[in-house]
Design a protein around this motif. Structure first.
Motif, PDB file in Angstrom:
ATOM      1  N   ILE A  25       0.870  -1.174   0.000  1.00 36.28           N
ATOM      2  CA  ILE A  25       0.000   0.000   0.000  1.00 36.28           C
ATOM      3  C   ILE A  25       0.910   1.227   0.000  1.00 36.28           C
ATOM      4  CG2 ILE A  25      -1.759   1.277   1.277  1.00 36.28           C
ATOM      5  CD1 ILE A  25      -2.733  -1.356   0.055  1.00 36.28           C
ATOM      6  N   PRO A  26       0.748   2.151  -0.940  1.00 40.15           N
ATOM      7  CA  PRO A  26       1.714   3.247  -1.093  1.00 40.15           C
ATOM      8  C   PRO A  26       1.800   4.153   0.129  1.00 40.15           C
ATOM      9  CG  PRO A  26      -0.203   3.557  -2.522  1.00 40.15           C
ATOM     10  CD  PRO A  26      -0.311   2.189  -1.949  1.00 40.15           C
ATOM     11  N   ASP A  27       2.992   4.713   0.307  1.00 45.97           N
ATOM     12  CA  ASP A  27       3.272   5.613   1.433  1.00 45.97           C
ATOM     13  C   ASP A  27       2.862   7.035   1.051  1.00 45.97           C
ATOM     14  OD1 ASP A  27       4.166   6.502   3.886  1.00 45.97           O
ATOM     15  OD2 ASP A  27       6.249   6.694   3.220  1.00 45.97           O
ATOM     16  N   THR A  28       1.582   7.223   0.736  1.00 44.16           N
ATOM     17  CA  THR A  28       1.080   8.510   0.247  1.00 44.16           C
ATOM     18  C   THR A  28       1.201   9.599   1.305  1.00 44.16           C
ATOM     19  OG1 THR A  28      -0.494   7.257  -1.091  1.00 44.16           O
ATOM     20  CG2 THR A  28      -0.888   9.620  -0.880  1.00 44.16           C
ATOM     21  N   TYR A  29       1.009   9.222   2.561  1.00 39.76           N
ATOM     22  CA  TYR A  29       1.095  10.170   3.679  1.00 39.76           C
ATOM     23  C   TYR A  29       2.174   9.675   4.629  1.00 39.76           C
ATOM     24  CZ  TYR A  29      -3.368  11.655   1.752  1.00 39.76           C
ATOM     25  OH  TYR A  29      -4.355  12.091   0.905  1.00 39.76           O
ATOM     26  N   THR A  44      -9.558   4.104   6.658  1.00 38.72           N
ATOM     27  CA  THR A  44      -8.303   3.938   5.923  1.00 38.72           C
ATOM     28  C   THR A  44      -7.881   5.177   5.162  1.00 38.72           C
ATOM     29  OG1 THR A  44      -9.545   3.078   4.045  1.00 38.72           O
ATOM     30  CG2 THR A  44      -8.680   1.457   5.618  1.00 38.72           C
ATOM     31  N   GLY A  45      -8.863   5.997   4.749  1.00 41.89           N
ATOM     32  CA  GLY A  45      -8.560   7.096   3.851  1.00 41.89           C
ATOM     33  C   GLY A  45      -8.440   6.650   2.411  1.00 41.89           C
ATOM     34  N   PHE A  46      -8.913   5.446   2.103  1.00 42.27           N
ATOM     35  CA  PHE A  46      -8.892   4.963   0.722  1.00 42.27           C
ATOM     36  C   PHE A  46      -9.964   5.667  -0.109  1.00 42.27           C
ATOM     37  CE2 PHE A  46      -7.285   0.485   2.057  1.00 42.27           C
ATOM     38  CZ  PHE A  46      -5.984   0.964   2.109  1.00 42.27           C
ATOM     39  N   GLU A  47      -9.687   5.786  -1.405  1.00 46.10           N
ATOM     40  CA  GLU A  47     -10.687   6.270  -2.342  1.00 46.10           C
ATOM     41  C   GLU A  47     -11.901   5.334  -2.305  1.00 46.10           C
ATOM     42  OE1 GLU A  47     -10.733   7.636  -7.022  1.00 46.10           O
ATOM     43  OE2 GLU A  47      -9.492   5.928  -6.427  1.00 46.10           O
ATOM     44  N   ILE A  72      -4.946  -2.103  -6.372  1.00 48.15           N
ATOM     45  CA  ILE A  72      -4.526  -1.489  -5.122  1.00 48.15           C
ATOM     46  C   ILE A  72      -5.244  -0.143  -4.943  1.00 48.15           C
ATOM     47  CG2 ILE A  72      -2.563  -0.556  -3.825  1.00 48.15           C
ATOM     48  CD1 ILE A  72      -0.794  -2.546  -5.351  1.00 48.15           C
ATOM     49  N   PRO A  73      -5.931   0.053  -3.816  1.00 42.64           N
ATOM     50  CA  PRO A  73      -6.708   1.291  -3.643  1.00 42.64           C
ATOM     51  C   PRO A  73      -5.817   2.524  -3.494  1.00 42.64           C
ATOM     52  CG  PRO A  73      -6.666   0.023  -1.610  1.00 42.64           C
ATOM     53  CD  PRO A  73      -6.051  -0.846  -2.658  1.00 42.64           C
ATOM     54  N   LYS A  74      -6.319   3.652  -3.993  1.00 37.97           N
ATOM     55  CA  LYS A  74      -5.616   4.917  -3.837  1.00 37.97           C
ATOM     56  C   LYS A  74      -5.922   5.507  -2.456  1.00 37.97           C
ATOM     57  CE  LYS A  74      -5.714   6.162  -8.749  1.00 37.97           C
ATOM     58  NZ  LYS A  74      -6.198   7.151  -9.757  1.00 37.97           N
ATOM     59  N   ARG A  75      -4.929   6.133  -1.850  1.00 43.01           N
ATOM     60  CA  ARG A  75      -5.113   6.814  -0.569  1.00 43.01           C
ATOM     61  C   ARG A  75      -5.400   8.293  -0.857  1.00 43.01           C
ATOM     62  NH1 ARG A  75      -0.227   5.483   3.372  1.00 43.01           N
ATOM     63  NH2 ARG A  75      -1.657   6.574   4.783  1.00 43.01           N
ATOM     64  N   VAL A  76      -6.539   8.776  -0.391  1.00 39.88           N
ATOM     65  CA  VAL A  76      -6.933  10.155  -0.691  1.00 39.88           C
ATOM     66  C   VAL A  76      -7.012  11.031   0.560  1.00 39.88           C
ATOM     67  CG1 VAL A  76      -8.153   9.527  -2.797  1.00 39.88           C
ATOM     68  CG2 VAL A  76      -9.391   9.515  -0.631  1.00 39.88           C
ATOM     69  N   SER A  77      -6.815  10.446   1.741  1.00 36.88           N
ATOM     70  CA  SER A  77      -6.743  11.224   2.980  1.00 36.88           C
ATOM     71  C   SER A  77      -5.974  10.413   4.004  1.00 36.88           C
ATOM     72  CB  SER A  77      -8.141  11.577   3.508  1.00 36.88           C
ATOM     73  OG  SER A  77      -8.820  10.421   3.932  1.00 36.88           O
ATOM     74  N   ASN A  87     -15.045  -0.862   0.641  1.00 39.59           N
ATOM     75  CA  ASN A  87     -15.051  -2.283   0.306  1.00 39.59           C
ATOM     76  C   ASN A  87     -13.631  -2.814   0.121  1.00 39.59           C
ATOM     77  OD1 ASN A  87     -17.851  -3.339   0.036  1.00 39.59           O
ATOM     78  ND2 ASN A  87     -18.058  -1.654  -1.414  1.00 39.59           N
ATOM     79  N   ASP A  88     -12.765  -1.999  -0.479  1.00 40.09           N
ATOM     80  CA  ASP A  88     -11.404  -2.464  -0.702  1.00 40.09           C
ATOM     81  C   ASP A  88     -10.643  -2.612   0.610  1.00 40.09           C
ATOM     82  OD1 ASP A  88     -11.995   0.205  -0.888  1.00 40.09           O
ATOM     83  OD2 ASP A  88     -10.469   0.706  -2.352  1.00 40.09           O
TER      84      ASP A  88
END
Length: 257
Positions: A25-29, A44-47, A72-77, A87-88
């Motif tokens: 899971i990407p280290d977006t934050y 989670t903050g996932f899209e 893989i879900p995107k992290r948006v927050s 769901n993801d």
């Protein structure tokens, strides 16, 4: 299932989910990893997407592990800030159960939950085993010429919605959650409590998330449970801890409010 593994010391609810994955899971934050506890409180903050899709025939179904690595879900927050149903995120938790236990998720459920509770009319296999498959209710949808019969759905991210069950078996499950003393082999009373009490709420004065369930206030009564729908079907489980009552509703149409 995640709480069971936590009790066994096989996972840590505060751990970074990447600890248990074979993809990342990407280290977006930076400095704010998605933790297992975020998966079961939907923080989670996932899209918010419903990924994965369905297939009409088994040969077109994408294997669960392959689908998880591809989508893989995107992290948006940042995680832990707000509830955003995912769901993801739920699927990711079930994938971790599969990896840590070393067995398919449907098999884990059979051995650790369904069999101990004598839920012998319940399965997450696709399609359900012989006997259960023939007993499935036919689903319907509203078409241009009235109600039309649906087809069996093979879910790629199957742990998010492939459960086939009965009202009788859901009663056994609800009794165990509301009365932990009847199912000590499943979880400790302390873990069952985490499933009944709010662990996170966007606004403290209103309903929030327990570990795994949504809390709601219906007609002044505090409830917790879960609903869901897929092509041709809808279902809802509501548990009322103060009254020690549960309600399960299943409908074989996706056109019902």
């Amino acid at each position: 299932s995640l709480l069971q593994l936590a009790e066994e010391g096989l996972i840590d609810l505060n751990a970074d989910v990447n600890t248990y994955l074979d993809f990342e899971i990407p280290d977006t934050y930076p400095g704010t990893p998605v933790r297992i506890k975020h998966l079961i409180t939907h923080t989670t903050g996932f899209e918010a997407v419903n990924f994965g899709g369905t297939a009409k025939i088994a040969s077109d179904q994408i294997p669960f592990d392959e689908a998880m690595k591809t989508l893989i879900p995107k992290r948006v927050s940042p995680p832990g800030v707000r509830t955003n149903y995912s769901n993801d995120g739920a699927a990711l938790g079930r994938y971790i159960v599969q990896r840590v236990s070393g067995k398919p998720y449907y098999e884990y459920l059979e051995e650790e939950i369904f069999t101990p509770l004598s839920m012998d009319r319940t399965s997450m296999r696709q399609p359900p085993p012989e006997g259960l498959f023939q007993a499935l209710a036919t689903g319907y949808t509203q078409g241009d010429e009235g109600l039309q019969k649906g087809h069996y759905n093979y879910l790629n991210i199957y742990p998010d919605g492939a459960l086939a069950t009965t009202a009788g078996d859901m009663t056994k499950f609800a009794i165990a959650v509301l009365n932990p003393e009847v199912a000590p082999e499943l979880l400790t009373p302390e873990s069952f409590k985490l499933m009944r009490e709010v662990q996170f709420a966007n606004v403290p004065q209103v309903a929030g998330m327990t570990y795994g369930f949504e809390q709601k206030i219906w007609n002044g009564r505090h409830t917790f449970g879960h609903g869901g729908d897929m092509n041709f079907y809808k279902a809802k489980l509501i548990m009322m801890p103060e009254e020690n009552v549960s309600i399960f509703i299943a409908m074989n149409s996706d056109d019902i409010g």
